[in-house]
Enzyme design. Structure first.
Site, PDB file in Angstrom:
ATOM      1  N   ASP A   1       0.799  -1.228   0.000  1.00  0.00           N
ATOM      2  CA  ASP A   1       0.000   0.000   0.000  1.00  0.00           C
ATOM      3  C   ASP A   1       0.826   1.269   0.000  1.00  0.00           C
ATOM      4  OD1 ASP A   1      -2.195  -1.567   0.152  1.00  0.00           O
ATOM      5  OD2 ASP A   1      -2.570  -1.253   2.285  1.00  0.00           O
TER       6      ASP A   1
ATOM      7  N   LYS B   1       2.588   4.568  20.042  1.00  0.00           N
ATOM      8  CA  LYS B   1       1.881   5.810  20.411  1.00  0.00           C
ATOM      9  C   LYS B   1       2.513   6.539  21.593  1.00  0.00           C
ATOM     10  CE  LYS B   1      -2.585   4.471  18.461  1.00  0.00           C
ATOM     11  NZ  LYS B   1      -2.362   3.077  18.046  1.00  0.00           N
TER      12      LYS B   1
ATOM     13  N   ASP C   1       0.612   5.885   2.711  1.00  0.00           N
ATOM     14  CA  ASP C   1      -0.115   4.618   2.640  1.00  0.00           C
ATOM     15  C   ASP C   1      -1.404   4.903   1.883  1.00  0.00           C
ATOM     16  OD1 ASP C   1      -1.933   2.573   3.101  1.00  0.00           O
ATOM     17  OD2 ASP C   1      -1.141   2.119   5.090  1.00  0.00           O
TER      18      ASP C   1
END
Lengths: 429, 360
Positions: free
Chosen positions: B110, B162, B218
């Protein structure tokens, strides 16, 4: 006897002096058109800011002109009286002057000192109406659109009721799906009546009763005055069962013109009527002209690119400019508006001198009256639902500028706004 | 040299396009997504590309035979019968990858960027360890898993998911190169390369990072597909501006297939890709859109941020915006407004879609 307050009515006379009528051997008719006043046109905002609602163009001519034309066509019609409570204004005066020239008939505006209701207005001016001894007179509400079968109403009166009867124009509700559980009637009052001077006796009776009642009550607000009388509720109800009131049922078209949205619907009806009454007002596909689909009115002063596509149900006003590849459908474009190349205007009213930019899209949702609900009103309560503007036609007020490439959907734009982005389902102050 | 491309499943995120065409074959800037990667790999010396697929598509197989011929390379399909995650497919293709002692590339299908395979190979050789991953900088690292590494050497210390305090703003760009010895770390079972393999390799000092220069995206879903297109066209502007279309009526970066026809008085761009055999009639305005092969856009329509599917037809005075995606062979009738509509293939649209929704 008739009481007249000192500061009361002024009768505006445009152009022609009151005509004196000689012979009583020739039957003489008059017509009264009830045009209301500025407080009555609020549901027509923002368009009624610029022009009195009765003068708003429908199918290319002022709404009122359709009434006047219909009246003027009736044989022996001698005078048309407009009753309302608009202050005398230039537009109205000019309109009356032009209409008198065009239809060769006396037209006068009688100004009420206050909103007197449909019955109170004609009662107040009864001397003016009966002067010259008309055999009968029509009363027409200005905010209806109709084929106005006035001659048919006259014949009906002769054949059925006789000279002393009153005739209400009625029409059947189309597509009546759900009938009321206790069926009363599927005929609705069109707001168009044929009276003879006897009607004033009936109104007078109600007027006197109102006066008596008021003597017994504490004074209340201004509206509640004895002179304020509504034909429909106060007079007809009382007369029912006396064998004097008749309904002439018409199959021809009819609609109310309450909200601005219904002006597009009314235009559609009148444009369709033009096939028989005014074929010259309908545009056709011509070499070097724009692509026309269905019924379209184009004022001769409008400048339209041949690659534009217009219709059905489009009215283009004076001096409008329409660019290359523009699409207009189910809309009214008012005078001086400028639609730039490739823009698309659907179910909308574009106000005077407004500009729609290139590739912009101005779109509304059609708000044809619900045929099952003849008294359906678009009022301020239903303008919003769930905090959102109920989808309706899009209205651009006077001198609004829509930039290129944006979309204005189901919105109302008040006059003199320069928008800089897209808007959906909003009223833009 | 060899490369493994993780093609995966049905490409559901790129529906409705992937209902008609396998995702690797969807044209991105007028070239199937997969060929952007394969051609870049070939340029870096790859002569055998393995596609790790989880469903078999005849269309994909046939197209790969054509590309084998065209590029003079070998293309194999490695079919996983059950989902194997991001590492499992390497174990499944072990026999194909472990034939010599050369390093091999691995990439997610992707990803679109200026593929830096030559530099990656060079860098990989220079540190001599088992693996190198390409990293790219992001604006908001707190939304991603970031890679913490030594700026000088590129040696990766750890991965932080994160991060709430700033430790790094570089994320895994989905492109790797490994020595065949690395394959011994992976079992033939569902495994995440990011979570289970990389941390161990980093721990052992066997994983290095190379920072990507230029854009990265992406493009697995329509919104990002369009953003990626803008970036790619800008990259063309910098490197091969002659491939972009210029002239009156064209604004900014516009890519037009030579077989497309554009009408009079159109304004196209910026950021538009027009595919083969597309017909754009007169007076059309298009910006930030991809119009796929064989589609037609009729006069005076206005399109922004849309993907128009293969052989679809957009009527006159249509307005489409807000990531409206038309599948294959969709007909949008005249004068309609589509706002964020996702239209499945072979559908004829007769009424406006004023709010984003899926049209089955």
């Amino acid at each position: 006897m008739r009481k007249q307050s000192p500061n009361s009515c002024s009768s505006v006379q445009a152009g022609v002096a009151a005509v004196t009528y000689h012979s009583s051997s020739v039957k003489m008719l008059k017509a009264v058109i009830l045009i209301g006043g500025p407080q009555k046109g609020t549901r027509f905002r923002p368009l009624s800011f610029e022009v009195p609602k009765p003068l708003f163009p429908v199918a290319g001519v002022p709404m009122l002109q359709h009434h006047i034309e219909a009246c003027a066509k009736v044989p022996n019609m001698k005078e048309i009286l407009l009753i309302g409570f608009y202050q005398p204004n230039e537009e109205l005066t000019r309109f009356l002057f032009n209409a008198q020239q065009e239809f060769k008939i006396s037209i006068r505006y009688l100004q009420e000192y206050a909103a007197l209701g449909t019955g109170g207005g004609i009662y107040h001016f009864r001397d003016q109406i009966v002067s010259g001894s008309p055999e009968a007179f029509f009363v027409l509400n200005a905010d209806v659109c109709s084929a106005f079968p006035l001659r048919e109403m006259l014949s009906f009166q002769k054949e059925h009721g006789g000279p002393n009867s009153f005739v209400i124009l009625g029409t059947t509700v189309l597509h009546y799906v759900e009938k009321p559980s206790t069926f009363v009637s599927d005929i609705i009052n069109c707001g168009i009546y044929l009276f003879n001077p006897d009607i004033f006796q009936h109104i007078g009776t109600v007027f006197q009763k109102n006066q008596q009642d008021m003597l017994l009550e504490e004074p209340t607000n201004g509206w509640h005055r004895a002179e304020a009388i509504r034909l429909e509720q106060d007079i007809f109800t009382a007369m029912a069962g006396q064998g004097k009131l008749y309904v002439y049922k018409t199959l021809s078209f009819w609609s109310q013109i309450k909200s601005a949205g219904s002006a597009i619907y009314a235009s559609r009806l009148y444009l369709n009527q033009y096939h028989t009454t005014h074929p010259e007002r309908l545009a056709s596909n011509k070499e070097g002209g724009p692509n026309i689909s269905g019924n379209v009115y184009i004022h001769p002063t409008a400048n339209i690119d041949p690659t534009a596509m217009l219709g059905p149900n489009v009215s283009i006003g004076t001096g409008v400019s329409i660019g290359a590849g523009v699409r207009v459908r189910e809309s009214i474009i008012l005078h001086g508006a400028n639609l730039q190349d490739h823009c698309c205007v659907l179910n909308s009213i574009v106000g005077w001198d407004s500009t729609v930019g290139k590739w912009a899209r101005v779109e509304g949702t059609p708000s044809d009256p619900n045929p099952n609900d003849p008294y359906a009103k678009i009022d301020s309560e239903t303008l919003f639902r769930d905090g959102k503007l109920t989808p309706s036609i899009t209205i651009l007020g006077c001198n609004v500028t829509i930039p290129s490439e944006v979309i204005i959907l189901n919105s109302i734009v008040l006059p003199h706004k320069d928008l800089n982005r897209s808007f959906k389902n909003q009223i833009i102050l | 040299m060899k490369a493994l491309i993780l093609v995966g499943g049905y490409g559901t995120r790129l529906r409705p396009l992937t209902l008609s065409v396998p995702k690797p074959l969807v044209e991105f800037c007028n070239k199937p997504i997969l060929l952007h990667q394969v051609e870049a790999l070939v340029k870096a010396g790859v002569d055998h590309v393995v596609l790790a697929v989880s469903y078999m598509s005849e269309l994909l197989e046939r197209e790969m035979r054509v590309q084998e011929q065209r590029l003079g390379i070998r293309i194999s399909l490695s079919h996983e019968k059950e989902p194997l995650g991001t590492a499992g497919p390497l174990a499944l293709a072990r026999e194909l990858l472990n034939v010599d002692n050369e390093p091999f590339f691995v990439l997610n299908s992707d990803v679109i960027c200026d593929f830096p395979f030559k530099e990656l190979l060079q860098f990989h050789h220079s540190h001599g360890k088992e693996g190198t991953i390409v990293v790219t900088r992001v604006e908001e690292p707190s939304k991603y898993g970031v890679v913490v590494f030594e700026t000088e050497s590129g040696r990766i210390h750890r991965f932080v998911e994160k991060p709430q305090v700033f430790v790094s703003n570089k994320i895994n760009a989905g492109m790797y190169i490994f020595n065949p010895s690395m394959l011994s770390r992976i079992q033939l079972r569902p495994t995440s390369i990011e979570k289970e393999i990389f941390p161990v390799m980093a721990e052992e000092g066997h994983l290095y990072a190379m920072e990507l220069q230029g854009f990265w995206m992406d493009i697995g879903q329509p919104k990002d597909f369009l953003t990626g297109m803008c970036m790619y066209l800008q990259s063309l502007r910098q490197h091969t501006p002659e491939r972009l279309h210029t002239g009156p009526g064209f604004l900014g970066n516009v890519l037009v297939d030579p077989t497309a026809e554009i009408g009079k008085n159109c304004t196209i761009g910026p950021n538009v890709t027009i595919g083969a055999g597309v017909v754009v009639e007169d007076g059309v305005r298009i910006k930030r859109c991809t119009v796929l092969k064989g589609a037609r856009v009729r006069s005076h329509s206005w399109l922004e941020s849309c993907i128009v599917g293969w052989s679809s037809s957009v009527g006159q005075w249509v307005r489409m915006e807000n990531v409206t995606v038309l599948g294959e062979d969709v007909i949008v009738n005249d004068e309609l407004y589509l706002n964020g509509a996702n239209v499945l293939p072979h559908k004829s649209i007769n009424e406006s879609v004023p709010e984003p929704r899926i049209i089955m």
